[in-house]
Design a protein around this motif. Structure first.
Motif, PDB file in Angstrom:
ATOM      1  N   SER A 143       0.840  -1.206   0.000  1.00  0.00           N
ATOM      2  CA  SER A 143       0.000   0.000   0.000  1.00  0.00           C
ATOM      3  C   SER A 143       0.865   1.242   0.000  1.00  0.00           C
ATOM      4  CB  SER A 143      -0.894   0.032   1.233  1.00  0.00           C
ATOM      5  OG  SER A 143      -1.757  -1.060   1.240  1.00  0.00           O
ATOM      6  N   THR A 144       1.918   1.221   0.781  1.00  0.00           N
ATOM      7  CA  THR A 144       2.798   2.369   0.843  1.00  0.00           C
ATOM      8  C   THR A 144       3.337   2.700  -0.541  1.00  0.00           C
ATOM      9  OG1 THR A 144       3.385   1.646   3.054  1.00  0.00           O
ATOM     10  CG2 THR A 144       4.770   3.336   2.049  1.00  0.00           C
ATOM     11  N   THR A 145       3.761   1.676  -1.267  1.00  0.00           N
ATOM     12  CA  THR A 145       4.285   1.888  -2.610  1.00  0.00           C
ATOM     13  C   THR A 145       3.214   2.493  -3.517  1.00  0.00           C
ATOM     14  OG1 THR A 145       5.666  -0.050  -2.266  1.00  0.00           O
ATOM     15  CG2 THR A 145       5.456   0.757  -4.516  1.00  0.00           C
ATOM     16  N   LEU A 146       2.019   1.904  -3.445  1.00  0.00           N
ATOM     17  CA  LEU A 146       0.915   2.393  -4.277  1.00  0.00           C
ATOM     18  C   LEU A 146       0.592   3.847  -3.942  1.00  0.00           C
ATOM     19  CD1 LEU A 146      -1.059   1.042  -6.359  1.00  0.00           C
ATOM     20  CD2 LEU A 146      -2.732   1.096  -4.520  1.00  0.00           C
ATOM     21  N   ARG A 147       0.601   4.152  -2.644  1.00  0.00           N
ATOM     22  CA  ARG A 147       0.237   5.500  -2.221  1.00  0.00           C
ATOM     23  C   ARG A 147       1.308   6.518  -2.604  1.00  0.00           C
ATOM     24  NH1 ARG A 147      -3.480   6.113   1.701  1.00  0.00           N
ATOM     25  NH2 ARG A 147      -2.112   7.463   2.904  1.00  0.00           N
ATOM     26  N   MET A 148       2.526   6.049  -2.749  1.00  0.00           N
ATOM     27  CA  MET A 148       3.559   6.967  -3.245  1.00  0.00           C
ATOM     28  C   MET A 148       3.319   7.260  -4.727  1.00  0.00           C
ATOM     29  SD  MET A 148       7.125   6.144  -1.293  1.00  0.00           S
ATOM     30  CE  MET A 148       7.165   4.391  -1.438  1.00  0.00           C
ATOM     31  N   HIS A 172      -2.660  16.478  -9.789  1.00  0.00           N
ATOM     32  CA  HIS A 172      -1.906  16.749 -11.006  1.00  0.00           C
ATOM     33  C   HIS A 172      -1.309  15.486 -11.615  1.00  0.00           C
ATOM     34  CE1 HIS A 172      -2.586  20.895 -10.571  1.00  0.00           C
ATOM     35  NE2 HIS A 172      -1.733  21.117  -9.589  1.00  0.00           N
ATOM     36  N   ARG A 173      -1.710  14.302 -11.115  1.00  0.00           N
ATOM     37  CA  ARG A 173      -1.060  13.089 -11.602  1.00  0.00           C
ATOM     38  C   ARG A 173      -1.905  12.315 -12.592  1.00  0.00           C
ATOM     39  NH1 ARG A 173       2.768  10.627  -6.835  1.00  0.00           N
ATOM     40  NH2 ARG A 173       3.424  12.635  -6.016  1.00  0.00           N
ATOM     41  N   ASN A 174      -3.163  12.739 -12.770  1.00  0.00           N
ATOM     42  CA  ASN A 174      -4.063  12.052 -13.689  1.00  0.00           C
ATOM     43  C   ASN A 174      -4.179  10.553 -13.399  1.00  0.00           C
ATOM     44  OD1 ASN A 174      -5.919  11.813 -15.637  1.00  0.00           O
ATOM     45  ND2 ASN A 174      -4.501  11.949 -17.366  1.00  0.00           N
ATOM     46  N   ILE A 175      -4.529  10.260 -12.173  1.00  0.00           N
ATOM     47  CA  ILE A 175      -4.696   8.883 -11.753  1.00  0.00           C
ATOM     48  C   ILE A 175      -6.070   8.768 -11.129  1.00  0.00           C
ATOM     49  CG2 ILE A 175      -2.320   8.288 -11.232  1.00  0.00           C
ATOM     50  CD1 ILE A 175      -3.145   9.261  -8.309  1.00  0.00           C
ATOM     51  N   SER A 176      -6.572   7.550 -10.950  1.00  0.00           N
ATOM     52  CA  SER A 176      -7.653   7.410  -9.988  1.00  0.00           C
ATOM     53  C   SER A 176      -7.406   6.153  -9.182  1.00  0.00           C
ATOM     54  CB  SER A 176      -9.028   7.425 -10.642  1.00  0.00           C
ATOM     55  OG  SER A 176      -9.082   6.500 -11.659  1.00  0.00           O
ATOM     56  N   MET A 177      -8.103   6.087  -8.050  1.00  0.00           N
ATOM     57  CA  MET A 177      -7.742   5.038  -7.106  1.00  0.00           C
ATOM     58  C   MET A 177      -8.997   4.438  -6.506  1.00  0.00           C
ATOM     59  SD  MET A 177      -4.893   5.303  -4.181  1.00  0.00           S
ATOM     60  CE  MET A 177      -4.744   4.181  -2.806  1.00  0.00           C
ATOM     61  N   VAL A 178      -8.981   3.122  -6.309  1.00  0.00           N
ATOM     62  CA  VAL A 178     -10.071   2.437  -5.609  1.00  0.00           C
ATOM     63  C   VAL A 178      -9.518   1.943  -4.279  1.00  0.00           C
ATOM     64  CG1 VAL A 178     -11.692   0.527  -5.693  1.00  0.00           C
ATOM     65  CG2 VAL A 178     -11.115   1.754  -7.780  1.00  0.00           C
ATOM     66  N   PHE A 179     -10.196   2.343  -3.214  1.00  0.00           N
ATOM     67  CA  PHE A 179      -9.662   2.056  -1.889  1.00  0.00           C
ATOM     68  C   PHE A 179     -10.254   0.782  -1.308  1.00  0.00           C
ATOM     69  CE2 PHE A 179      -9.100   6.472  -2.633  1.00  0.00           C
ATOM     70  CZ  PHE A 179      -7.977   6.863  -1.929  1.00  0.00           C
ATOM     71  N   LEU A 222      -5.260   2.900  -9.859  1.00  0.00           N
ATOM     72  CA  LEU A 222      -4.598   2.265  -8.730  1.00  0.00           C
ATOM     73  C   LEU A 222      -5.666   1.561  -7.888  1.00  0.00           C
ATOM     74  CD1 LEU A 222      -2.367   5.320  -7.762  1.00  0.00           C
ATOM     75  CD2 LEU A 222      -1.761   3.385  -9.216  1.00  0.00           C
ATOM     76  N   PHE A 223      -5.435   0.309  -7.559  1.00  0.00           N
ATOM     77  CA  PHE A 223      -6.378  -0.444  -6.737  1.00  0.00           C
ATOM     78  C   PHE A 223      -5.674  -0.910  -5.471  1.00  0.00           C
ATOM     79  CE2 PHE A 223      -8.211  -0.827 -10.899  1.00  0.00           C
ATOM     80  CZ  PHE A 223      -9.571  -1.018 -10.718  1.00  0.00           C
ATOM     81  N   ASP A 224      -6.228  -0.603  -4.314  1.00  0.00           N
ATOM     82  CA  ASP A 224      -5.625  -1.097  -3.074  1.00  0.00           C
ATOM     83  C   ASP A 224      -6.556  -2.119  -2.419  1.00  0.00           C
ATOM     84  OD1 ASP A 224      -4.153  -1.584  -0.880  1.00  0.00           O
ATOM     85  OD2 ASP A 224      -4.116   0.475  -0.117  1.00  0.00           O
ATOM     86  N   THR A 275      -3.430   1.698 -17.899  1.00  0.00           N
ATOM     87  CA  THR A 275      -2.471   1.058 -17.020  1.00  0.00           C
ATOM     88  C   THR A 275      -3.104   0.827 -15.653  1.00  0.00           C
ATOM     89  OG1 THR A 275      -0.847   2.397 -18.171  1.00  0.00           O
ATOM     90  CG2 THR A 275      -0.113   1.252 -16.173  1.00  0.00           C
ATOM     91  N   ILE A 276      -2.904  -0.353 -15.090  1.00  0.00           N
ATOM     92  CA  ILE A 276      -3.468  -0.640 -13.774  1.00  0.00           C
ATOM     93  C   ILE A 276      -2.382  -1.140 -12.836  1.00  0.00           C
ATOM     94  CG2 ILE A 276      -5.017  -2.153 -12.479  1.00  0.00           C
ATOM     95  CD1 ILE A 276      -6.965  -2.089 -14.700  1.00  0.00           C
ATOM     96  N   VAL A 277      -2.321  -0.537 -11.651  1.00  0.00           N
ATOM     97  CA  VAL A 277      -1.470  -1.084 -10.596  1.00  0.00           C
ATOM     98  C   VAL A 277      -2.405  -1.548  -9.499  1.00  0.00           C
ATOM     99  CG1 VAL A 277       0.485  -0.726  -9.073  1.00  0.00           C
ATOM    100  CG2 VAL A 277       0.264   0.620 -11.159  1.00  0.00           C
ATOM    101  N   TYR A 278      -2.319  -2.810  -9.143  1.00  0.00           N
ATOM    102  CA  TYR A 278      -3.319  -3.435  -8.297  1.00  0.00           C
ATOM    103  C   TYR A 278      -2.603  -4.089  -7.124  1.00  0.00           C
ATOM    104  CZ  TYR A 278      -7.397  -6.504  -7.384  1.00  0.00           C
ATOM    105  OH  TYR A 278      -8.464  -7.151  -6.829  1.00  0.00           O
ATOM    106  N   VAL A 279      -3.058  -3.797  -5.922  1.00  0.00           N
ATOM    107  CA  VAL A 279      -2.410  -4.351  -4.735  1.00  0.00           C
ATOM    108  C   VAL A 279      -3.321  -5.399  -4.104  1.00  0.00           C
ATOM    109  CG1 VAL A 279      -1.915  -3.807  -2.336  1.00  0.00           C
ATOM    110  CG2 VAL A 279      -0.932  -2.414  -4.130  1.00  0.00           C
ATOM    111  N   THR A 280      -2.739  -6.518  -3.745  1.00  0.00           N
ATOM    112  CA  THR A 280      -3.517  -7.528  -3.021  1.00  0.00           C
ATOM    113  C   THR A 280      -2.580  -8.401  -2.190  1.00  0.00           C
ATOM    114  OG1 THR A 280      -5.010  -9.403  -3.251  1.00  0.00           O
ATOM    115  CG2 THR A 280      -3.388  -9.108  -4.978  1.00  0.00           C
TER     116      THR A 280
END
Ligand SMILES: Nc1ncnc2c1ncn2[C@@H]1O[C@H](COP(=O)(O)OP(=O)(O)O)[C@@H](O)[C@H]1O
Ligand SMILES: [Mg+2]
Lengths: 362, 298, 288
Positions: A43-48, A74-81, A156-158, A186-191
């Motif tokens: 999560s820390t990595t994703l949140r960075m 300003h990063r043009n991302i979205s995130m699912v918590f 980004l998915f956490d 692009t998807i970065v997904y944490v599990t």
């Protein structure tokens, strides 16, 4: 075009370092899953990457921009918590449209984007409810809808599925996979769930204690784990690990049988070297219950302490070399506890690790 | 024994109801009655003379009364709003601090421990035109060479009183709002950041709706004892000089105790009670509305 | 990189601004109080000096010595006032807590008709301004002979504190899961035992802070006390502060020393319970 590059990224909380210099290149449209036991720094990595956590050292770039000091907007991302993080005082419709409203888009455009997202995620019936009146699965879908409405460069998915029950989880997993095919990005997904990682990822990043242990496609990491950690983390049931010593062209398992040295490792070991033999249950079966084995194999007797019939197969728990070992039986028959069977292990499909470094000897 | 057993909740509430009836309700009934008499402390027999709504009419016709009434509402409105805004600001400032926050919270509670009378004396001294801290500081800094008549000029005295009142009560707001800020879940705020909100936008759209119930709790609690301001005013100016800072409460106190016109004072007292109740009920209702907005009710 | 630099600089500036504003705010909060404390160690002449003496020439305990001296400074019987305040505040707090616990428990654990109406009704009794209440109370107490007695003021303070105590304690009991008491009853406790053995210990911190809140209110109350007390035998410290004023002058030195004596117990108590106090107020209020 949104590649995500992490170069030697470090995270420190005061004196405590929790992420130790991560290097990772994520390609455009790639689905990358960060997996590892909880507390390993995923999560820390994703949140960075998201900009929710300051980067202590190193560099993160999205597209071709270094974003280290940019705020999330300003990063043009979205995130699912993990806990959905829906806005409790807004309806589903307002939740979905919030980011566009903030960006001062015209109302018509907002409505169109929201309806489209609602369509994709079949949310149309709940648009005027507040999150409090939704079930877990519906909230999850709203959270995803909120992410796709923005058409970000990176999702980004956490751990988005960890609060759902098993059945819903499987279902949503499929939906996420479909979603990726539909909204190319692009998807970065944490599990922490290796099954999720295996089923979803183009590439898996396995982390432990703030380090990357291995990066590869799901098959790569399953077939050729880089070390004992990856070997036991990926795959179910976990790989059996049996310590032993190299002696000529044989392996003497500690307090156990002696088996031939798997030929594919022959050049990589030294006489007397302490090793760990890694063996999946699928490659350890009672004689008569295996596919016919080509190439090298070994046989030995083992007492079965416990059996777990799963229908098409039965899991057998025996002990070998003083350790619990799991084996598998295809075309099952009833097995009595304490029954002694002859087992066959497939040496061509086993793994060998150095006992000291725990690294693969391949 | 078996005939009638009152429900348990009633038995439990009974002591509270009895003491409040004895100490608040009965005297209020008495004062309600006496507000229809020309009761004077010095002449007990006047308690039994019924004069109808004379006292109320007298108050309604009195310019002094209306001036005090208006000034009280003005003071309350300005004070509560400013305290709320400054309390919110202070809470936000402290909430952002990561290191040493406990110490700051402790300092923040400092004014809450001061008795309002003491606050009155303290600020009477601070705003003293001759030897007060404010004038001394202004003169030493060379900003003025006059002695500014803080407590003599009507408008300046209003400001001085407002300052004292705000010093004493802003921290109540700050503390309660800070508790509200702690209760704001981190997730939606982060989601808002990712959704493209500037810090101001995430405050406006996410934090504020969450904190609103806490703001109303603070307002409700404060409106329960706004009359504490009486202590401060009584000490600082006692409504003077020449009624220039007269509030409803000081007017009532003087009419009742100095002029000994209890009946008339009680009539005005009733008006002040209704004023307080209106403020309180208003904020309780707002609180309920804000709660259901967030789905916290029940 | 330029973009990053810009954001980094802005973040720095905001940080500095935050720090400065915070510092000023804290200074405003502290200075008036510290000024009182500082002055209590200075001779009145120096406090009143014109032009002002910014840096104290001499600090001494004269004001305190005078305050506790046999005659008392200017004949103000500070110790007697302190004792009065202590007796009245402690007794009224103890009673208010008992009554408030019963009432708070009723609100937290029972459902009944008109609950929120009764609750607001109780709270509204607190909204009655002290002056307005003091007029009829003055008459009643004069008639019943309670005026100028400890008992009279104790009763008044109990009534003053009960509504708020109920609010706070209600909040705390609500935080104690009802299953706890039910489990205890299944284990063989009576409802009464279940309360004292299980629910009370869990909510104890909250009850303590409600008590301290009540104590502070009584300790600092002025509007009612100033009318309902007359003599040294019942005057409390807030009323006693006025003894230092005469028609045209105020004995600031003596007064500030008494002020410090008033603040210290309040200071200690508040710090002891600050955490529970906030939790109780907000919980009771937010969870309806
Ligand atoms: N704010 C913080 N302060 C100190 N340590 C933290 C903080 N946040 C997380 N950590 C630590 O960092 C490590 C990684 O956390 P995290 O990235 O959340 O793990 P996970 O892989 O389960 O998502 C954990 O050991 C956690 O205790
Ligand atoms: Mg995590």
């Amino acid at each position: 075009m949104a590649q995500v590059h992490l170069r030697n990224v470090v995270k420190k909380y005061g004196a405590v370092q929790v992420v130790h210099g991560i290097d990772l290149e994520i390609q455009d449209n790639e689905f990358v899953v960060l997996v590892g036991p909880s507390g390993c720094g995923k999560s820390t990595t994703l949140r960075m990457i998201a900009g929710l956590e300051a980067i202590s050292e190193g560099e993160v770039s999205i597209g071709d921009r270094v974003v280290n000091d940019l705020p999330p907007r300003h990063r043009n991302i979205s995130m699912v918590f993990q806990n959905y993080a829906l806005y409790p005082h807004m309806t589903v419709r307002e939740n979905l449209g919030f980011s566009l409203k903030i960006a001062k888009r015209p109302q018509a455009e907002i409505d169109k984007a929201v309806d489209e997202a609602a369509q994709i995620l079949s949310l149309a019936d709940y648009m005027d409810r507040k999150p409090g009146a939704l079930s877990g699965g519906q909230r999850q879908r709203v959270a995803m809808g909120r992410a796709i409405v923005r058409h970000p460069e990176v999702f980004l998915f956490d751990e988005p599925l960890s609060n759902l029950d098993a059945k819903l989880r499987t279902q949503m997993r499929t939906e996420i996979k479909k979603l990726h095919q539909k909204v190319k990005s692009t998807i970065v997904y944490v599990t922490h769930d290796q099954v999720e990682a295996m089923t979803l990822a183009d590439r898996i990043v396995i982390m432990r204690d703030g380090h990357i242990e291995q990066v590869g496609t799901p098959l790569d990491v399953f077939e050729t784990p880089a070390n004992t950690f990856v070997a036991t983390f990926i795959g179910s049931p976990p790989m059996n690990l049996l310590p032993g010593t190299v002696s000529g062209d044989r392996l003497a398992l500690t307090d156990g049988p002696v088996v031939p040295l798997p030929p594919q490792f022959a050049g990589n070991v030294a006489e007397g070297q302490e090793i760990i033999l890694g063996l999946r249950a699928d490659n350890l079966m009672p004689v008569g219950h295996t596919m016919p084995m080509e190439g090298a194999y070994a046989e030995f007797d083992m007492t079965v302490n416990l059996s777990e019939p799963l229908g098409t197969e039965t899991l057998l728990f025996g002990s070998l070399a003083g350790r619990e070992v799991q084996a598998k039986m295809l075309s099952p028959r009833p097995v009595k506890d304490g029954e002694r069977l002859r087992f066959q292990l497939d040496l061509t499909r086993c793994h060998l690790f150095d006992a000291k470094t725990q690294q693969s000897l391949r | 024994m078996s005939r009638f057993r009152p429900p348990a909740w009633f038995v439990l509430l009974l002591p509270a109801i009895i003491i409040l009836a004895a100490v608040v309700l009965v005297p209020l009934i008495l004062s309600f009655y006496s507000s229809f008499t020309p009761y004077k402390l010095t002449r007990p027999e006047t308690l039994y003379k019924w004069i109808g709504t004379f006292n109320y009419e007298k108050a309604m016709k009195s310019a002094h009364f209306w001036a005090a009434f208006g000034r009280t509402v003005l003071l309350l409105t300005i004070a509560l709003n400013l305290e709320m805004l400054m309390g919110l600001g202070l809470a936000l400032l402290v909430n952002k601090v990561t290191y040493g926050q406990r110490a700051l919270r402790t300092i923040m509670m400092f004014p809450m421990m001061f008795s309002p009378v003491l606050v009155g004396f303290q600020f009477k001294f601070i705003f003293n035109d001759n030897v007060g801290l404010v004038n001394n500081a202004l003169q030493s800094l060379g900003l003025t060479d006059r002695a500014i008549p803080w407590l003599v000029d009507g408008q300046l005295a209003f400001i001085a009183i407002l300052t004292a009142e705000m010093w004493s009560a802003t921290s109540v707001f700050a503390i309660l709002i800070l508790a509200g800020l702690f209760a704001v879940p981190r997730d939606p705020i982060e989601a808002a950041k990712v959704d493209g909100c500037t810090p101001w936008q995430s405050f406006r759209h996410i934090t504020l709706p969450y904190v609103m119930p806490f703001i109303y709790i603070a307002l409700a609690i404060r409106s329960l004892d706004v009359a504490r301001a009486y202590d401060i005013v009584q000490i600082m100016t006692n409504g003077g000089p020449a009624r220039r800072t007269e509030l409803l409460w000081t007017l009532i106190g003087r009419t009742g105790y100095v002029d000994a016109k209890m009946g008339y004072a009680n009539a005005m007292g009733y008006i002040s009670i209704f004023l307080a109740i209106i403020f309180t009920v208003y904020f309780f209702r707002k609180l309920n509305a804000a709660r259901s907005e967030l789905g916290m009710a029940g | 990189m330029n973009e990053n630099l810009q954001h980094r600089i802005r973040a720095r500036l905001l940080k500095v601004l935050h720090f400065v504003t915070l510092f000023i705010a804290m200074a405003i909060i502290c200075v008036p109080g510290l000024w009182v404390v500082l002055n209590s160690f200075r001779p009145t002449v120096e406090i009143m000096a014109k032009p002002p003496v910014w840096i104290p020439n001499e600090l001494n305990l004269d004001n305190y010595r005078a305050m506790f001296g046999a005659a008392g400074e200017g004949g103000v019987p500070v110790l007697q006032y302190f004792t009065n305040s202590l007796i009245i505040s402690v007794t009224s707090t103890a009673i208010a807590i008992l009554i408030g616990m019963a009432g708070g428990y009723a609100f937290a654990r029972y459902r009944f008709k008109g609950k929120s109406g009764i609750f607001i009704g109780l709270m509204l009794t607190r909204a009655v301004p002290g002056v307005s209440l003091s007029l009829p109370l003055f008459i009643v107490m004069a008639k019943t002979g309670l005026i100028d007695t400890h008992l009279g003021l104790i009763l008044v303070y109990v009534a003053l504190n009960v509504p708020f105590t109920i609010w706070l304690i209600d909040g705390f009991f609500r935080q104690v899961p009802i299953d706890l008491a039910e489990a205890a009853e299944i284990d063989g406790c009576t409802r009464w035992q279940a309360f004292w053995r299980v629910e009370f210990p869990v909510a104890r911190a909250g009850v303590a802070s409600a008590g301290i809140f009540a104590f502070l209110t009584s300790w600092n109350e002025y509007a009612l006390a100033s009318q309902l007390t007359r003599s040294t035998f019942s005057k409390t410290m807030p009323v006693g502060l006025r003894d230092f004023t005469s028609e045209f002058t105020i004995n600031w030195g003596g007064m500030t020393a008494l002020a410090v004596l008033m603040i210290i117990p309040a200071l200690i108590l508040t710090f002891l319970v600050q955490k529970h106090l906030i939790a109780g107020l907000t919980f009771g209020g937010v969870k309806g």
